[in-house]
Design an enzyme around this catalytic site. Sequence first.
Site, mmCIF file in Angstrom:
data_model
loop_
_atom_site.group_PDB
_atom_site.id
_atom_site.type_symbol
_atom_site.label_atom_id
_atom_site.label_comp_id
_atom_site.label_asym_id
_atom_site.label_seq_id
_atom_site.Cartn_x
_atom_site.Cartn_y
_atom_site.Cartn_z
ATOM 1 N N ASP A 96 13.663 30.280 20.663
ATOM 2 C CA ASP A 96 13.715 31.735 20.619
ATOM 3 C C ASP A 96 13.652 32.273 19.199
ATOM 4 O O ASP A 96 13.183 33.387 18.976
ATOM 5 C CB ASP A 96 15.008 32.240 21.289
ATOM 6 C CG ASP A 96 14.929 32.215 22.803
ATOM 7 O OD1 ASP A 96 13.815 32.159 23.339
ATOM 8 O OD2 ASP A 96 15.997 32.233 23.444
ATOM 9 N N HIS A 153 20.039 37.420 29.071
ATOM 10 C CA HIS A 153 18.958 38.364 28.814
ATOM 11 C C HIS A 153 18.953 39.511 29.803
ATOM 12 O O HIS A 153 18.718 40.666 29.433
ATOM 13 C CB HIS A 153 17.606 37.653 28.907
ATOM 14 C CG HIS A 153 17.160 37.000 27.646
ATOM 15 N ND1 HIS A 153 16.674 37.704 26.574
ATOM 16 C CD2 HIS A 153 17.106 35.691 27.288
ATOM 17 C CE1 HIS A 153 16.339 36.866 25.603
ATOM 18 N NE2 HIS A 153 16.608 35.639 26.011
ATOM 19 N N GLU A 175 8.936 28.857 32.427
ATOM 20 C CA GLU A 175 8.674 29.431 31.104
ATOM 21 C C GLU A 175 9.249 28.501 30.032
ATOM 22 O O GLU A 175 8.564 28.105 29.095
ATOM 23 C CB GLU A 175 9.316 30.817 31.015
ATOM 24 C CG GLU A 175 9.162 31.466 29.653
ATOM 25 C CD GLU A 175 10.004 32.724 29.511
ATOM 26 O OE1 GLU A 175 9.709 33.505 28.600
ATOM 27 O OE2 GLU A 175 10.960 32.924 30.300
ATOM 28 N N HIS A 176 10.532 28.183 30.166
ATOM 29 C CA HIS A 176 11.207 27.229 29.277
ATOM 30 C C HIS A 176 11.696 26.056 30.119
ATOM 31 O O HIS A 176 12.401 26.265 31.106
ATOM 32 C CB HIS A 176 12.439 27.850 28.606
ATOM 33 C CG HIS A 176 12.198 29.180 27.950
ATOM 34 N ND1 HIS A 176 12.508 30.379 28.560
ATOM 35 C CD2 HIS A 176 11.691 29.490 26.736
ATOM 36 C CE1 HIS A 176 12.211 31.378 27.738
ATOM 37 N NE2 HIS A 176 11.713 30.867 26.626
ATOM 38 N N HIS A 214 -38.142 33.250 33.671
ATOM 39 C CA HIS A 214 -37.404 32.440 32.710
ATOM 40 C C HIS A 214 -38.332 31.424 32.055
ATOM 41 O O HIS A 214 -38.323 31.225 30.838
ATOM 42 C CB HIS A 214 -36.247 31.706 33.411
ATOM 43 C CG HIS A 214 -35.052 32.564 33.686
ATOM 44 N ND1 HIS A 214 -35.098 33.675 34.479
ATOM 45 C CD2 HIS A 214 -33.761 32.447 33.260
ATOM 46 C CE1 HIS A 214 -33.901 34.222 34.549
ATOM 47 N NE2 HIS A 214 -33.059 33.494 33.808
ATOM 48 N N GLN A 262 20.078 31.907 28.613
ATOM 49 C CA GLN A 262 18.961 32.700 29.119
ATOM 50 C C GLN A 262 19.410 33.725 30.147
ATOM 51 O O GLN A 262 18.810 34.792 30.276
ATOM 52 C CB GLN A 262 17.889 31.779 29.701
ATOM 53 C CG GLN A 262 17.263 30.854 28.669
ATOM 54 C CD GLN A 262 16.733 31.598 27.455
ATOM 55 O OE1 GLN A 262 15.818 32.416 27.558
ATOM 56 N NE2 GLN A 262 17.321 31.338 26.288
#
Length: 458
Positions: free
Chosen positions: A387, A287, A353-354, A446, A284
Site C-alpha cells: 500500500d 478501508h 486484488e491482494h 486487396h 484491509q
Amino acid sequence: MTISSESPATPPTATVNFRTVDLRGKGLTLAGLRAAVPRARQNTVADAEEKVLHIIDAVRQRGFAALSDLARQFDGVDQVHPRVPADALARALAELDPAVRRALEESISRARQFADGQRPRGVDVELGDGALVSQKWVPVSRVGLYVPGGLAVYPSSVIMNVVPALAAGVESIALASPPQKDFGGLPHPTILAAAALLGISEVYAIGGAQAIAAFAYGVEASDAGPALEPVDVVTGPGNIFVATAKRLVKGVVGIDSEAGTTEIAILADSSAQPALVAADLISQAEHDPKAASVLITDSEDLAAAVRTELDRQSARTKHSARVCEALSGPQSGVVLVEDLDQGVAACDAYAAEHLEIMTADAAAVAARIRNAGAIFVGDYSPVSLGDYCAGSNHVLPTSGTAAFSSGLNVTTFLRAIQVVNYSRAALQEVSSHILSLSGAEDLPAHGEAVTARFGGTA
C-alpha cells in the site's frame, strides 16, 4: 454486526461473525469454486448504473454548473470552478508534516525505480531482406488520475497514479480528488501536498462519477473558468459509482480497471502465525464496511486461532465498528480446503486484488498462482507494505477481474504501435501469397492493390 454494552459508561464492543465456507470433499469445477468463494452482493449495480448515467449526462450537458450542483449535493461544498489554485498546492506542501513528507518521498523513490524497470523496449524483426516489422511504445498524450476520498485520506494513491504515468512519458496529467467541506472545498491538503511533491499542477476538486465524466468528455470553458480538456486514459480506484462510471466511459477513453472496494485473500497452512493473519485481514477491513477479507486454509486449528485473534484485535483497533462490519459481511470469511492444491485452485477462482501467501515454502506456492492483482510472499511482505512503500502499485483489479486484467503500471499509459517497412523486392516476394489469400476471402481489391505496384491493373 452485533453491538453489546455492559453499561452506559462502557464503549460498545463489536463482534466479528467471520463465516465459514467448507470446500472439503467437494470436487468443484472452476465455475463451482467461483460460486462458492465469498463475494460481496452485487444487487446495487443496476441502481448505481442508473445514477451514474444521470451524472454523466448532467456533466456533458451542463459542464461546470453541473459539477457545482453535484459538489453541493454530495460533498456539501459551494463551488464555482473546481481547479485548485497554485498557491493552495504550494501551501499544502509547505505545511506538510516533515515525517509524512519523508515517507512520501521514500514511497515515490521506490515506486519510480520499479516503474522505470517496467518500461518495455521496442522491437525490430527482419523477416527477410528488406522486410522489416517493428513495434514501438508511445505514451498517450493526456491522462486523468482519480484519487478517492471517503473514509480515509489517500496520498499514496497520488503516487501510485502519477509515478507510472510520468515513467511512461505522459506530458499532460490532470488529477481529481473529492472536495472536502473541512478544507474550504479543496481536496485534503495531504493529497494536494503529494501532487505538488510530484510536480502535478493541474488538480481539480471533483469527486466520484462526475470526475470520471469530466475527464472522459471534458468541460468547456464558461463564465466559471477555463476548460477542462478531455483525456485519453482515466485511472484510479474508487467506490462502486467510480467503477461504474469507468465502465460506462470505456471506449470513449481507456481505463486501467474497474477497481472497487478493497479485498485481501490469505492462503495459509498450519505454519502460519494466527496473529499476523488476523492483523492483515483487519488492515484491509478498515478501508470500508464492504471491504473483503478472506482466509483460505487447510487447517481448522489455524482458522479457529485466527477467529480468536480477529475478536481480540478488532476490539482494540481504532475503526473497530467498520472492521467488524466488513469481517462479518458476506464478502468475508474462512474458506476451508482439503489441501494446498485445492487452496491454490480456490485462490485462482477468487482472483484476489491482494493475495498473501503464508505457507511453508511460500515462494514456491506463490509461483503456482495464476490469478491475482498482486502477490505478497511470506510473513514479511504484508499488503500494508504494498500500500505504501514496496515499490509496487496498489491500484489493482478487484471482484475477480484479476483473472483477466492487470494492476496499474507503466504500460497502462503506453500504446504499442506496429511499423511495417517493406522494400519493393520484399513485397514482391510475398505478393503471390497476398493474391491467394485475398482471393480466398473474396476481397480481390486487396490483391489488386499489390499488383498495381508491379505493372498490373489497379
